[in-house]
Enzyme design. Structure first.
Site, PDB file in Angstrom:
ATOM      1  N   GLY A  28       2.655 -11.056 -30.418  1.00 23.90           N
ATOM      2  CA  GLY A  28       3.894 -10.948 -31.154  1.00 23.90           C
ATOM      3  C   GLY A  28       3.805 -10.090 -32.393  1.00 23.90           C
ATOM      4  N   CYS A  29       2.696 -10.163 -33.111  1.00 24.14           N
ATOM      5  CA  CYS A  29       2.571  -9.440 -34.373  1.00 24.14           C
ATOM      6  C   CYS A  29       1.949  -8.089 -34.131  1.00 24.14           C
ATOM      7  CB  CYS A  29       1.722 -10.248 -35.358  1.00 24.14           C
ATOM      8  SG  CYS A  29       1.377  -9.353 -36.882  1.00 24.14           S
ATOM      9  N   GLY A  30       2.574  -7.052 -34.654  1.00 21.16           N
ATOM     10  CA  GLY A  30       2.041  -5.721 -34.434  1.00 21.16           C
ATOM     11  C   GLY A  30       1.175  -5.205 -35.550  1.00 21.16           C
ATOM     12  N   ARG A  72      -3.162 -10.142 -30.174  1.00 14.91           N
ATOM     13  CA  ARG A  72      -1.865 -10.725 -30.463  1.00 14.91           C
ATOM     14  C   ARG A  72      -0.880 -10.382 -29.365  1.00 14.91           C
ATOM     15  NH1 ARG A  72      -2.909  -5.234 -32.048  1.00 14.91           N
ATOM     16  NH2 ARG A  72      -0.949  -4.193 -32.474  1.00 14.91           N
ATOM     17  N   CYS A 105      -1.255  -7.320 -37.332  1.00 15.92           N
ATOM     18  CA  CYS A 105      -2.349  -8.224 -37.684  1.00 15.92           C
ATOM     19  C   CYS A 105      -3.657  -7.472 -37.822  1.00 15.92           C
ATOM     20  CB  CYS A 105      -2.496  -9.306 -36.618  1.00 15.92           C
ATOM     21  SG  CYS A 105      -1.009 -10.284 -36.368  1.00 15.92           S
TER      22      CYS A 105
END
Length: 283
Positions: free
Chosen positions: A124-126, A122, A128
């Protein structure tokens, strides 16, 4: 691999790593304003992290300062307890990207296998790919605070300098930065990446190098993004007492910063900033 330890005198066109050339056509009001011309794009490359020969996670990252990223990620994700738990590291280039091959202490590897975490790549998402809520919030001791009160003028000085020490962003406009400033506001380290979490992990990696780790009570971190919960948790995990963000924090980030003893500052732009937690750290 190129690093960005020097924070002055960078020529963005020649020194920034992680940029690739492209050809573009520019338009204004629906009309072309020039013929094809060269432009720079930020690179985004898979980095697989292997621990003692076992693949654990893959992140998409800008392919520079990858050793810092691997170490910082390992520390802030709780895979390593300290830099001394890392015995060896090799960065290997493959046809599909890069592989960080880390040899870690047996106790850390045993704990890693028990967690059975699978992280999706990813930018943007920390969070996931985490298996349970227990994986999201790790128990951390509160940060002790800065070695001495931080002058507001030091924060303004650091934020002003941050604009000038991001060569990759100047080239591409597509990257985040995380920087480390001492208590006088002088920026000592900058790391850039297409992912805001990666940029912060790279910064933490260089701060926590095994040979000469910084005293994290003697400075503060700056980030060119919003301040999310995970950004606060990462800084607290290595004892950083203050985080200064260009954009807004989330409510969860403020709550976490309050509990972990981190001064959280947001909307640090031009000559203004907003303090959300632990304002007593300021002089």
């Amino acid at each position: 691999m190129q690093t960005n330890d020097s924070v002055s005198g960078h020529d963005a066109a020649s020194d920034a790593c992680g940029a690739a050339n492209s050809v573009v056509r520019r338009y204004h009001a629906g009309q072309p304003i020039a013929g094809p011309e060269p432009d720079w794009l930020a690179q985004e490359t898979p980095l697989a992290l292997e621990y003692n020969g076992i693949s654990h996670a893959t992140v998409l990252a800008t392919p520079c300062d990858l050793e810092d990223l691997a170490l910082g990620f390992s520390l802030t994700e709780g895979i390593l307890r300290s830099p001394s738990d890392l015995h060896d590291m090799d960065i290997v280039e493959s046809s599909q990207g890069y592989i960080a091959q880390l040899t870690i202490a047996s106790a850390c590897f045993s704990q890693l296998k028990q967690r059975r975490r699978t992280l999706a790549g990813r930018t943007g998402c920390g969070l996931c790919g985490l298996e349970s809520l227990d994986d999201v919030v790790r128990p951390l001791p509160p940060v002790a605070g800065p070695a001495q009160p931080i002058e507001p003028s030091a924060i303004l000085r650091a934020m002003d300098a941050l604009k000038r020490v991001q060569p990759l962003h100047q080239q591409t406009g597509a990257t985040h930065a995380a920087a480390w400033a001492d208590l006088s506001g002088e920026i000592l380290h900058v790391r850039e990446d297409v992912g805001r979490h990666n940029a912060l992990d790279k910064l933490i990696g260089v701060l926590m190098q095994r040979r000469s780790p910084h005293d994290t009570s003697c400075g503060f971190a700056l980030i060119t993004s919003r301040a999310s919960f995970e950004m606060v948790q990462k800084t607290a995990s290595v004892g950083i007492p203050a985080v200064v963000a260009v954009s807004a924090p989330t409510h969860y980030a403020v709550q976490t910063a309050e509990e972990l003893g981190v001064m959280l500052i947001g909307f640090a732009r031009q000559r203004d900033f907003t303090v959300y937690t632990h304002s007593h750290y300021l002089a």
